[in-house]
Design a protein around this motif. Structure first.
Motif, PDB file in Angstrom:
ATOM      1  N   GLY A 214       0.794  -1.271   0.095  1.00  0.00           N
ATOM      2  CA  GLY A 214      -0.003   0.066   0.086  1.00  0.00           C
ATOM      3  C   GLY A 214       0.789   1.349   0.004  1.00  0.00           C
ATOM      4  N   PHE A 215       2.024   1.200   0.735  1.00  0.00           N
ATOM      5  CA  PHE A 215       2.966   2.419   0.857  1.00  0.00           C
ATOM      6  C   PHE A 215       3.458   2.688  -0.767  1.00  0.00           C
ATOM      7  CE2 PHE A 215       7.221   3.995   1.685  1.00  0.00           C
ATOM      8  CZ  PHE A 215       6.803   5.357   2.598  1.00  0.00           C
ATOM      9  N   GLY A 216       3.995   1.518  -1.131  1.00  0.00           N
ATOM     10  CA  GLY A 216       4.547   1.745  -2.563  1.00  0.00           C
ATOM     11  C   GLY A 216       3.462   2.200  -3.550  1.00  0.00           C
ATOM     12  N   GLN A 217       2.220   1.916  -3.386  1.00  0.00           N
ATOM     13  CA  GLN A 217       1.269   2.330  -4.249  1.00  0.00           C
ATOM     14  C   GLN A 217       1.090   3.808  -4.096  1.00  0.00           C
ATOM     15  OE1 GLN A 217      -2.525   0.298  -2.996  1.00  0.00           O
ATOM     16  NE2 GLN A 217      -2.487  -0.870  -5.075  1.00  0.00           N
ATOM     17  N   VAL A 218       1.141   4.494  -3.126  1.00  0.00           N
ATOM     18  CA  VAL A 218       0.790   5.688  -2.993  1.00  0.00           C
ATOM     19  C   VAL A 218       1.947   6.668  -3.612  1.00  0.00           C
ATOM     20  CG1 VAL A 218       0.627   7.624  -1.300  1.00  0.00           C
ATOM     21  CG2 VAL A 218      -0.865   5.608  -0.989  1.00  0.00           C
ATOM     22  N   ILE A 219       3.075   6.094  -3.046  1.00  0.00           N
ATOM     23  CA  ILE A 219       4.406   6.984  -3.440  1.00  0.00           C
ATOM     24  C   ILE A 219       4.529   7.023  -4.974  1.00  0.00           C
ATOM     25  CG2 ILE A 219       6.893   6.750  -3.585  1.00  0.00           C
ATOM     26  CD1 ILE A 219       5.489   7.704  -0.727  1.00  0.00           C
ATOM     27  N   ALA A 220       4.284   5.760  -5.571  1.00  0.00           N
ATOM     28  CA  ALA A 220       4.415   5.543  -7.183  1.00  0.00           C
ATOM     29  C   ALA A 220       3.365   6.329  -7.820  1.00  0.00           C
ATOM     30  CB  ALA A 220       4.467   4.041  -7.512  1.00  0.00           C
ATOM     31  N   GLU A 221       1.954   6.448  -7.281  1.00  0.00           N
ATOM     32  CA  GLU A 221       0.800   7.227  -7.862  1.00  0.00           C
ATOM     33  C   GLU A 221       1.061   8.608  -7.589  1.00  0.00           C
ATOM     34  OE1 GLU A 221      -2.277   5.285  -5.973  1.00  0.00           O
ATOM     35  OE2 GLU A 221      -2.280   3.374  -7.066  1.00  0.00           O
ATOM     36  N   GLU A 222       1.363   9.085  -6.567  1.00  0.00           N
ATOM     37  CA  GLU A 222       1.141  10.398  -6.149  1.00  0.00           C
ATOM     38  C   GLU A 222       2.406  11.156  -5.786  1.00  0.00           C
ATOM     39  OE1 GLU A 222      -1.754  10.531  -2.835  1.00  0.00           O
ATOM     40  OE2 GLU A 222      -3.017   9.235  -3.958  1.00  0.00           O
ATOM     41  N   HIS A 223       3.448  10.780  -5.806  1.00  0.00           N
ATOM     42  CA  HIS A 223       4.711  11.421  -5.447  1.00  0.00           C
ATOM     43  C   HIS A 223       5.963  11.151  -6.363  1.00  0.00           C
ATOM     44  CE1 HIS A 223       2.517  12.848  -1.916  1.00  0.00           C
ATOM     45  NE2 HIS A 223       2.069  11.676  -1.700  1.00  0.00           N
ATOM     46  N   PRO A 224       5.890  11.365  -7.606  1.00  0.00           N
ATOM     47  CA  PRO A 224       6.751  10.854  -8.542  1.00  0.00           C
ATOM     48  C   PRO A 224       8.207  11.285  -8.069  1.00  0.00           C
ATOM     49  CG  PRO A 224       5.548  12.634  -9.565  1.00  0.00           C
ATOM     50  CD  PRO A 224       4.904  12.178  -8.320  1.00  0.00           C
ATOM     51  N   GLY A 225       8.595  12.436  -7.395  1.00  0.00           N
ATOM     52  CA  GLY A 225       9.828  12.817  -6.822  1.00  0.00           C
ATOM     53  C   GLY A 225      10.719  12.136  -5.938  1.00  0.00           C
ATOM     54  N   LEU A 226       9.810  11.114  -5.399  1.00  0.00           N
ATOM     55  CA  LEU A 226      10.284  10.131  -4.338  1.00  0.00           C
ATOM     56  C   LEU A 226      10.470   8.564  -5.060  1.00  0.00           C
ATOM     57  CD1 LEU A 226       7.930  10.938  -1.303  1.00  0.00           C
ATOM     58  CD2 LEU A 226      10.141  11.865  -1.801  1.00  0.00           C
ATOM     59  N   SER A 227      11.443   8.152  -4.691  1.00  0.00           N
ATOM     60  CA  SER A 227      12.134   6.782  -5.027  1.00  0.00           C
ATOM     61  C   SER A 227      12.216   5.936  -3.790  1.00  0.00           C
ATOM     62  CB  SER A 227      13.161   6.894  -5.973  1.00  0.00           C
ATOM     63  OG  SER A 227      14.244   7.276  -5.418  1.00  0.00           O
ATOM     64  N   LEU A 228      11.718   4.616  -4.042  1.00  0.00           N
ATOM     65  CA  LEU A 228      11.825   3.814  -2.717  1.00  0.00           C
ATOM     66  C   LEU A 228      12.922   2.759  -2.975  1.00  0.00           C
ATOM     67  CD1 LEU A 228       8.216   2.465  -2.304  1.00  0.00           C
ATOM     68  CD2 LEU A 228       9.382   4.240  -0.927  1.00  0.00           C
ATOM     69  N   LEU A 229      13.879   2.974  -1.651  1.00  0.00           N
ATOM     70  CA  LEU A 229      14.753   1.903  -1.960  1.00  0.00           C
ATOM     71  C   LEU A 229      14.270   0.601  -1.308  1.00  0.00           C
ATOM     72  CD1 LEU A 229      17.386   4.048   0.497  1.00  0.00           C
ATOM     73  CD2 LEU A 229      17.696   3.306  -2.041  1.00  0.00           C
ATOM     74  N   PRO A 230      15.197  -0.493  -1.835  1.00  0.00           N
ATOM     75  CA  PRO A 230      14.666  -1.925  -1.517  1.00  0.00           C
ATOM     76  C   PRO A 230      14.396  -1.928   0.130  1.00  0.00           C
ATOM     77  CG  PRO A 230      16.556  -2.010  -3.061  1.00  0.00           C
ATOM     78  CD  PRO A 230      16.412  -0.472  -2.651  1.00  0.00           C
ATOM     79  N   PRO A 231      13.554  -2.632   0.546  1.00  0.00           N
ATOM     80  CA  PRO A 231      13.366  -2.732   1.768  1.00  0.00           C
ATOM     81  C   PRO A 231      14.190  -3.714   2.642  1.00  0.00           C
ATOM     82  CG  PRO A 231      11.646  -4.078   0.798  1.00  0.00           C
ATOM     83  CD  PRO A 231      12.250  -3.072  -0.279  1.00  0.00           C
ATOM     84  N   VAL A 232      14.560  -3.320   3.849  1.00  0.00           N
ATOM     85  CA  VAL A 232      15.607  -3.994   4.714  1.00  0.00           C
ATOM     86  C   VAL A 232      14.749  -4.601   5.876  1.00  0.00           C
ATOM     87  CG1 VAL A 232      17.515  -2.737   4.149  1.00  0.00           C
ATOM     88  CG2 VAL A 232      16.167  -1.862   6.120  1.00  0.00           C
ATOM     89  N   GLU A 233      15.052  -5.931   6.089  1.00  0.00           N
ATOM     90  CA  GLU A 233      14.492  -6.851   7.169  1.00  0.00           C
ATOM     91  C   GLU A 233      14.982  -6.770   8.502  1.00  0.00           C
ATOM     92  OE1 GLU A 233      12.833 -10.354   5.809  1.00  0.00           O
ATOM     93  OE2 GLU A 233      12.070  -9.663   3.796  1.00  0.00           O
ATOM     94  N   GLY A 234      14.642  -6.162   9.440  1.00  0.00           N
ATOM     95  CA  GLY A 234      15.099  -6.397  10.768  1.00  0.00           C
ATOM     96  C   GLY A 234      14.311  -7.152  11.843  1.00  0.00           C
ATOM     97  N   ARG A 235      13.229  -7.784  11.464  1.00  0.00           N
ATOM     98  CA  ARG A 235      12.818  -8.816  12.297  1.00  0.00           C
ATOM     99  C   ARG A 235      12.069  -8.048  13.492  1.00  0.00           C
ATOM    100  NH1 ARG A 235      14.079 -15.225  12.079  1.00  0.00           N
ATOM    101  NH2 ARG A 235      13.809 -15.294   9.765  1.00  0.00           N
ATOM    102  N   ASP A 236      11.859  -6.629  13.230  1.00  0.00           N
ATOM    103  CA  ASP A 236      11.173  -5.913  14.305  1.00  0.00           C
ATOM    104  C   ASP A 236      12.323  -5.920  15.673  1.00  0.00           C
ATOM    105  OD1 ASP A 236       8.980  -5.611  13.084  1.00  0.00           O
ATOM    106  OD2 ASP A 236       7.869  -6.854  14.190  1.00  0.00           O
ATOM    107  N   ASP A 237      13.411  -6.287  15.635  1.00  0.00           N
ATOM    108  CA  ASP A 237      14.629  -6.183  16.595  1.00  0.00           C
ATOM    109  C   ASP A 237      15.174  -4.812  16.537  1.00  0.00           C
ATOM    110  OD1 ASP A 237      17.672  -6.649  16.905  1.00  0.00           O
ATOM    111  OD2 ASP A 237      16.390  -7.639  18.418  1.00  0.00           O
TER     112      ASP A 237
END
Length: 347
Positions: A214-237
């Protein structure tokens, strides 16, 4: 459950006091009588929900039911939001006891499919109902299906496995929650360009994956000046998140925002403080915990997208009881809302 968890059932007087109305008004609302405004009706119903008030439910339940046992599988570790759910379950001890229900909270590694599948398999024949914070993995789907096949009522809690035979999902719409976070970041940045980092617990947990979607949808649709980096996984730690964010800051000098899909906010705050980037990098996360509250108050986080752990614990209990006893589930009562918390409206 221990003796400290036991408390007396709520009464009409308790509901009236919580709602700030008279006993007669509570009686009219409960029995559907006219003469009560919509606003007052909502106040009374909110009080009933908070107090888990069920008039005459205990006597009726005892008259027609047998004792049953529920298992609740929660993540092991320092996840404060999950601890809040556990605390709210324990707080319902009197409600469970009045309905002859025994509840066992089982903490396990929900990030590991083999461990979680083994815990689920061990429930067979011991419980009539189970709620699980579930990894969306073939082994977990199979384990849930085996429990259902054995006659157990199974619900997923916070994170869903919709392709399984689970009877109900108790939690928020996580795609909507992720879209909400995307809208907040986009609007707070006010047209700035740059890269956005994402810290997630695990892409295999459906709540995290759906929030990211859902986050990626909004960034791609409405905020073209922003680019998402690949997500990093921290296991909530927190410690893993601290290291991951430190690396993001070093590798992406044009980083303008961070989105945390789960827990471990303290680690993100520590990494930003280490780099002197607190309040320079816009941060949005999830769930109101002691750590996220502190980070919201000091400006490290701009907003939190939250869900009510008390509502989820109560909904889980009501849904499991309904499934085991053959009663209907009331969808409107069990809908968990997505809410936004800013420093200005902290409860």
């Amino acid at each position: 459950m221990n003796s400290q968890d036991l408390q007396s059932n709520a009464t009409l007087k308790d509901v009236a006091a919580a709602a700030g109305v008279s006993l007669a008004t509570v009686d009219r609302v409960i029995n559907g009588r006219p003469g009560v405004s919509d606003k007052t009706t909502r106040k009374v119903n909110d009080a009933i929900e908070r107090l888990n008030f069920h008039p005459l439910a205990a006597a009726a339940e005892l008259a027609r039911s047998r004792p049953c046992r529920f298992a609740v599988l929660l993540p092991r570790g320092d996840n404060r939001f999950m601890a809040d759910i556990a605390d709210n379950i324990r707080a319902q001890a009197a409600w469970f006891r009045a309905r002859r229900i025994a509840v066992e909270i089982i903490e396990t590694n929900v990030f590991d499919a083999d461990t979680l599948a083994a815990e689920l398999a061990a429930l067979t024949g011991r419980f009539e109902g189970a709620a699980v914070v579930a990894l969306d993995h073939p082994r977990i789907r199979a384990a849930i299906d085996d429990l259902v096949e054995s006659g157990m009522a199974v619900v997923t809690l916070v994170s869903d496995v919709p392709s399984s035979r689970r009877a109900h999902y108790v939690g928020i719409d996580n795609i909507a929650a992720g879209r909400t976070a995307g809208s907040l970041i986009g609007r707070f940045l006010g047209g700035r360009s740059g890269r956005v980092g994402v810290v997630t617990g695990s892409a295999a947990l459906r709540d995290h994956a759906e929030r990211l979607f859902g986050f990626g949808q909004v960034i791609a649709e409405e905020h073209p000046g922003l680019s998402l980096l690949p997500p990093v996984e921290g296991r909530d730690d927190p410690q893993q998140n601290r290291a991951l964010v430190a690396r993001l800051l070093a590798d992406a000098p044009d980083l303008v925002a961070l989105y945390n899909t789960g827990e471990g906010a303290a680690g993100i705050g520590a990494a930003l403080a280490d780099a002197g980037a607190a309040r320079r990098i816009l941060c949005v996360g999830h769930e109101l915990t002691p750590d996220s509250r502190r980070l919201l108050l000091d400006g490290t986080f701009a907003a939190l997208v939250v869900q009510d752990p008390g509502h989820e614990a109560r909904s889980m209990a009501r849904v499991l009881r309904a499934l085991v006893s053959g009663r209907p589930i009331l969808p409107a009562q069990e809908q968990i809302r997505v809410e936004v918390i800013l420093r200005d409206n902290l409860p």
